[in-house]
Design a protein around this motif. Structure first.
Motif, PDB file in Angstrom:
ATOM      1  N   ASP A  26       0.880  -1.165   0.000  1.00  0.00           N
ATOM      2  CA  ASP A  26       0.000   0.000   0.000  1.00  0.00           C
ATOM      3  C   ASP A  26       0.925   1.223   0.000  1.00  0.00           C
ATOM      4  O   ASP A  26       1.706   1.409   0.931  1.00  0.00           O
ATOM      5  N   VAL A  28       2.040   5.359  -0.586  1.00  0.00           N
ATOM      6  CA  VAL A  28       1.738   6.782  -0.725  1.00  0.00           C
ATOM      7  C   VAL A  28       3.027   7.471  -1.156  1.00  0.00           C
ATOM      8  O   VAL A  28       4.095   7.201  -0.620  1.00  0.00           O
ATOM      9  N   ARG A  41      -1.768  12.573 -10.229  1.00  0.00           N
ATOM     10  CA  ARG A  41      -3.136  12.164  -9.855  1.00  0.00           C
ATOM     11  C   ARG A  41      -3.991  11.958 -11.096  1.00  0.00           C
ATOM     12  O   ARG A  41      -4.949  11.184 -11.075  1.00  0.00           O
ATOM     13  N   ASP A  60      -3.093   1.311  -7.509  1.00  0.00           N
ATOM     14  CA  ASP A  60      -3.434   2.554  -6.820  1.00  0.00           C
ATOM     15  C   ASP A  60      -2.265   3.068  -6.000  1.00  0.00           C
ATOM     16  O   ASP A  60      -1.921   2.481  -4.978  1.00  0.00           O
ATOM     17  N   GLU A  62      -1.223   6.431  -3.898  1.00  0.00           N
ATOM     18  CA  GLU A  62      -1.789   7.710  -3.446  1.00  0.00           C
ATOM     19  C   GLU A  62      -0.724   8.792  -3.626  1.00  0.00           C
ATOM     20  O   GLU A  62       0.402   8.644  -3.144  1.00  0.00           O
ATOM     21  N   THR A  64       0.502  12.745  -3.004  1.00  0.00           N
ATOM     22  CA  THR A  64       0.195  13.825  -2.080  1.00  0.00           C
ATOM     23  C   THR A  64       1.334  14.836  -1.990  1.00  0.00           C
ATOM     24  O   THR A  64       2.496  14.484  -2.208  1.00  0.00           O
TER      25      THR A  64
END
Ligand SMILES: NC(=O)C1=CN([C@@H]2O[C@H](COP(=O)(O)OP(=O)(O)OC[C@H]3O[C@@H](n4cnc5c(N)ncnc54)[C@H](O)[C@@H]3O)[C@@H](O)[C@H]2O)C=CC1
Ligand SMILES: O=C(O)[C@H]1O[C@H](OP(=O)(O)OP(=O)(O)OC[C@H]2O[C@@H](n3ccc(=O)[nH]c3=O)[C@H](O)[C@@H]2O)[C@H](O)[C@@H](O)[C@@H]1O
Length: 396
Positions: A26, A28, A41, A60, A62, A64
């Protein structure tokens, strides 16, 4: 599966983020460049890296502009450019390190000088230098020849190695890991400078560099790779990392004469190639530091262009905007129009397939300087070109 934070969404960070997501983590990914984050994005990837955009589309990640604080591992992938005296500038690294929360494993993936992790003594750090090549970033990350992880805490090092799946691992201490990175890039630079000088010698003694390197490559102790002569080695890392290692050696009163010679030879190579280019209207075939990328950082093509007098234009399949005052045109034919000389500076495979008679027709004097050894000698000569090469007696 772990939650991984990556800071810096450039060649290394974006590849790290996409590939860890591909491996099931996962992820980011943060960057200070808000417009880059906005583009990412929207799945817009600026880098020319085979497979990268596809991985980001499939998984996916993320994106930021806010520092990730809720992750198990935080990979630092920010730039470490050359400072004023050749040393690595660690401003961005220290800026990131200061923000990493206590309960997060801090992983230094940026190329940082020997002793950097030791200098962050107040917290546990894992050194995990990156060896990917631009243009092969995804492939190199997912199928690495080795992953190097160094730490004072063996469990932390093993947990970082485990994130990559089943890959060859070198487990070591931080300082050794840091030096492995510089040793590899510096060794490659030494090998290339050796070959470039060998090519110069070939021109004088009547030997052929391709034959010489063919004979060398078959010796497994020497190895087959990094034996192609060229306009000098460049890119965002070999030049800056050789400078940084020389600084480290100097600080330790170690005379790294072979490495210093490699750097000096590279400066000489750029001047030597510029001296081969005669004419007032000069067309450059290739601007990027190597084929397969749109990266222009520390490109020998640009260093050579800066040494040329006259009107300089360029064609490069990966570059559409003018660079450093050089007009970039959109076809090789347009480039050839009214030119005195064409110079191959990047080894784009399509340069081997150009329509040589058509290019010769458009030029005032058909002269071709091939610094990469990519053009078909017979066809080019049949088209009426005078061919100037690197490392071939008889066609200098
Ligand atoms: N480009 C390459 O092929 C390789 C690079 N490296 C090393 O990896 C490091 C990164 O290099 P690249 O990926 O080429 O750099 P890059 O310039 O492509 O990307 C760096 C990114 O970090 C961002 N950034 C800068 N300061 C930041 C900060 N304080 N916080 C968050 N983001 C920040 C920038 O906006 C940029 O998007 C360098 O130390 C380099 O030597 C190592 C192996 C391969
Ligand atoms: O630390 C980094 O950033 C990376 O630097 C290099 O990768 P890269 O900068 O992508 O470029 P290379 O493929 O190594 O090429 C470097 C330069 O050497 C030149 N070169 C390479 C090979 C050769 O035979 N001849 C030659 O002139 C290239 O044209 C280019 O200018 C290293 O190969 C990577 O392992 C490393 O991770």
């Amino acid at each position: 599966m772990h939650r991984i934070g990556v800071v810096g969404a450039g060649y290394v960070g974006l590849t790290t983020a996409a590939c860890f997501a591909h491996l099931g983590h996962d992820v980011v990914c943060a960057d200070v460049d808000e417009s880059k984050i906005e583009r990412l994005r929207r799945n817009e990837v600026d880098l020319v890296e085979p497979g990268l955009a596809e991985l980001l589309e499939r998984h996916d990640v993320e994106f930021t502009a806010v520092f990730p604080s809720d992750v198990d591992f935080l990979f630092v992938c920010v730039p470490t450019p050359s400072g004023d005296h050749g040393e690595a500038d660690l401003t961005a690294v220290h800026d990131v390190v200061a923000q990493v929360p206590e309960n997060t494993v801090l992983v230094l993936k940026s190329t940082v000088p020997v002793g950097t992790a030791r200098g962050i003594a107040h917290r546990l750090t894992v050194s995990n230098p990156e060896f990917l090549r631009e243009g092969h970033a995804v492939e190199d990350f997912l199928r690495p020849q080795r992953v190097v992880v160094g730490s004072t805490d063996e469990n932390a090092a093993r947990s970082v190695a485990g994130l990559y799946g089943d890959v060859p691992v070198v487990l070591t201490d931080n300082t050794t890991a840091e030096l492995i990175k510089y040793a590899c890039n510096s060794f490659l630079a030494v090998k290339l400078s050796f070959v470039n000088t060998l090519a110069e010698l070939c021109e004088h003694v009547g030997a052929d560099i391709d034959g010489v390197t063919e004979g060398m490559r078959l010796d497994e102790r020497i190895g087959a790779a990094f034996l192609r002569p060229g306009p000098g080695w460049g890119g965002s890392c070999l030049p800056k990392d050789t400078r940084a290692l020389l600084t480290t050696a100097r600080d330790q009163d170690v005379d790294f004469a072979t490495l210093r010679a490699a750097v000096d030879t590279n400066d000489h190579q750029v001047r030597r190639i510029a001296d081969k280019i005669e004419g007032n209207r000069i067309g450059l075939l290739g601007l990027t530091f190597k084929a397969g990328t749109n990266d222009l950082r520390d490109s020998p093509a640009l260093a050579i262009a800066r040494l040329l007098d006259g009107d300089v234009s360029a064609y490069d399949p990966a570059i559409t905007h003018d660079v450093d005052g050089i007009t970039v045109v959109s076809t090789p034919e347009e480039l050839a129009d009214g030119r005195d000389v064409l110079v191959v500076l990047t080894e784009w495979p399509e340069f081997a397939e150009l329509d040589w008679p058509a290019l010769a027709d458009r030029m005032t004097t058909p002269v071709l300087v091939d610094t990469r050894g990519v053009v078909p000698v017979d066809k080019v000569r049949e088209a009426g070109f005078r061919l100037v090469s690197v490392g071939h007696a008889g066609i200098v």
